[in-house]
Design an enzyme around this catalytic site. Structure first.
Site, PDB file in Angstrom:
ATOM      1  N   LYS A 273       0.940  -1.194   0.135  1.00  0.00           N
ATOM      2  CA  LYS A 273       0.075  -0.065   0.026  1.00  0.00           C
ATOM      3  C   LYS A 273       0.999   1.255  -0.017  1.00  0.00           C
ATOM      4  CE  LYS A 273      -4.275  -1.948   2.259  1.00  0.00           C
ATOM      5  NZ  LYS A 273      -5.020  -1.520   3.420  1.00  0.00           N
TER       6      LYS A 273
ATOM      7  N   ASP B 149     -10.138   2.379   2.577  1.00  0.00           N
ATOM      8  CA  ASP B 149     -10.200   2.084   3.990  1.00  0.00           C
ATOM      9  C   ASP B 149     -10.656   3.159   4.775  1.00  0.00           C
ATOM     10  OD1 ASP B 149      -8.959  -0.509   3.458  1.00  0.00           O
ATOM     11  OD2 ASP B 149      -7.024   0.301   3.344  1.00  0.00           O
TER      12      ASP B 149
END
Ligand code: ATR
Length: 513
Positions: A309, A353
């Site tokens: 990420k 997220d």
């Protein structure tokens, strides 16, 4: 075509495998080497070969140990056995209209028994798959190897290259080779073995492989080759039969990533939308190599997970300037979990997220302003959580095993709101007492291999807290059980997973050409 490799050690066992996966394959591969010797004897003496399923093509394969099979004996009896099956059984099946293939390794062309089998096959209309296996790695130039395989056999043979894919670079080479031989006369079979090769198995129709093998994990020795999956998963989850050269490719990169829930979520979504697209896990050890794969496969959209990420967030450092844009959440969190190529071909990065975390929480606590929240952990997941909470006006306390890490996170986000930090230990109890409207668990404690472990054993829930556990596997951690027993409202990791995946699906939907 989906080829179901029958891997039981008896003919009855193979027949049961067929029953389990009926309707999920277009060919069966009868692995003669996996049968017990007495079963092989029975087979060669039988009046005919078992046909099993109507309309399904048959491959006869008698694999040596050196090529990943079970036969460790001499080569001549092995080839003579195949010869008698071709002469006595396969020929009549072909006459009845069934497509029959035999798999012959490329080196047996050099021995008389091997040439005899090939001649018999050619005489009887049994097609030859000319195979080479490499368990050490992917050759530098797989297209050249496919060319050699095509040249060493007779006309109409199908070259097959099965190689161990050691990492993303190998996969790039394999897909590039598939691209370069695509459209040439005839078919080829390309198999990438091992976890890194997985995409080549489920994208076989997209990359131009004649077939892909699936097997039954329930057989004594598990799957018949490294990285295989069962034919039902290929047919249903990856919608293998509806894939074609124009199918759009989406996927998830991570390492490990083969057990991710995202393929089930997004493939079901594509199915619902009637979109000719497939979503595939790409175990990735080299991000730069993966970028080449993105171009080669024209990948339209990506989910990104651990450990990539942060590196992928770096793709958007120059956002705005070079055909790349990204969401403010991505910049603030420094992590990217979604990449799409928009209709104009620009790369767009996002971090779903943040919203994925907030959405289920806001259903329980619609206004987070001035709520006291303790976040357990200060890793990558905690960053998105802390950013989401501070942006919503909550007061945040970060507790971490490594207190320095908690403090630096608090320092970094101090400009966004009220945030403090401490150690994940009983000394934090006074601070926790003023930050216990909500407790968010972001550490890996409670997940395998720490199943049953509790990251907050020194804290007793009063029942008024909302506990948010972001772990979704296992579905019930010890902390969740304790909070539920005290009467707390609990938000589970599955809710966050679904909410972030729904946001991703919306972004993927915007990539329609
Ligand atoms: P993620 O991206 O999933 O958050 P990470 O960045 O590796 O993964 O962070 C893991 C978090 O779990 C960290 O907060 C880590 O604490 P440390 O910073 O002290 O390492 C926490 N963690 C992992 N194992 C732990 C354990 N046994 N006890 C307490 N915290 C633990």
């Amino acid at each position: 075509m989906i080829c179901f490799t029958l891997s039981a050690d008896t003919l009855d066992g193979m027949s049961a495998q067929i029953d389990r996966y009926r309707g999920c394959f277009d060919m069966v591969e009868l692995r003669l080497d996996l049968l017990k010797q007495e079963e092989r004897d029975k087979l060669v003496r039988a009046a005919s070969l078992p046909v099993w399923s109507d309309g399904v093509a048959l491959i006869l394969t008698f694999r040596r140990q050196t090529d990943g099979g079970a036969w460790s004996g001499e080569d001549t009896p092995r080839l003579n056995y195949v010869l008698s099956l071709v002469e006595n059984h396969a020929a009549s099946l072909v006459r009845e209209g069934r497509r029959v293939f035999i798999d012959l390794e490329d080196d047996v062309g050099a021995v008389a028994a091997g040439r005899e089998v090939a001649d018999a096959a050619a005489r009887h209309g049994v097609r030859i798959i000319r195979s080479r296996h490499d368990f050490q790695g992917t050759p530098d130039d797989p297209a050249a190897v496919l060319g050699e395989l095509a040249a060493c056999g007779g006309p109409g043979e199908i070259p097959k290259l099965a190689v161990q894919v050691r990492g993303s670079r190998d996969l790039v080479r394999l897909v590039r080779a598939a691209d370069s031989v695509r459209g040439n006369a005839g078919s080829v079979i390309i198999v990438g073995m091992g976890p890194y090769g997985f995409p080549s198995r489920v994208l076989a129709p997209r990359i131009g492989s004649f077939l892909s093998y699936g097997s039954d994990p329930g057989a004594g020795r598990g799957h018949a080759a490294p990285g295989q999956i069962d034919p039902r998963t290929m047919a249903e989850l990856y919608r293998y039969r509806s894939q074609g050269p124009n199918t759009e490719v989406f996927g998830i990169i991570g390492n490990p990533v083969l057990h991710s829930r995202s393929p089930a979520f997004h493939n079901a979504e594509f199915e619902r939308q009637g979109r000719d697209a497939v979503y595939v896990p790409f175990p990735t050890d080299d991000i730069e190599a993966f970028r080449e794969l993105m171009t080669l496969l024209d990948i339209r959209g990506l989910s990104v997970t651990i450990p990539h990420k942060e590196v992928v967030a770096g793709w958007f450092n120059g956002a705005g300037a070079q055909g790349v844009t990204c969401s403010p959440e991505l910049t603030a969190v420094g992590a990217c979990n979604t990449v799409v190529r928009d209709a104009g071909g620009n790369l767009v990065g996002a971090n779903t997220d943040v919203e994925g975390f907030l959405e289920p929480l806001l259903r329980r606590v619609p206004d987070l302003r001035n709520r006291g929240v303790t976040v357990l952990g200060a890793g990558g997941a905690a960053r998105a959580v802390v950013y989401a909470l501070l942006s919503s006006g909550a007061r945040v306390l970060v507790l971490n095993r490594n207190q320095d890490r908690a403090e630096s996170l608090a320092h970094e986000y101090a400009h966004l709101g009220q945030i403090s930090a401490g150690a994940l230990s009983p000394e934090a109890l006074p601070l926790l007492a003023t930050h216990n409207d909500i407790v968010v668990q972001t550490t890996s404690v409670g997940m395998a291999p720490e199943l049953g472990a509790d990251p907050l054993p020194f804290y007793r829930f009063s029942g008024t807290e909302v506990l948010y556990e972001i772990i979704y596997s296992p579905p019930q951690t010890r902390l969740v059980s304790r909070a539920q027993a005290a009467g707390c409202s609990v938000v589970g990791g599955e809710e966050m997973f679904n909410a972030q995946a729904e946001r991703q699906a919306q972004l993927f939907a915007q990539t329609v050409k």
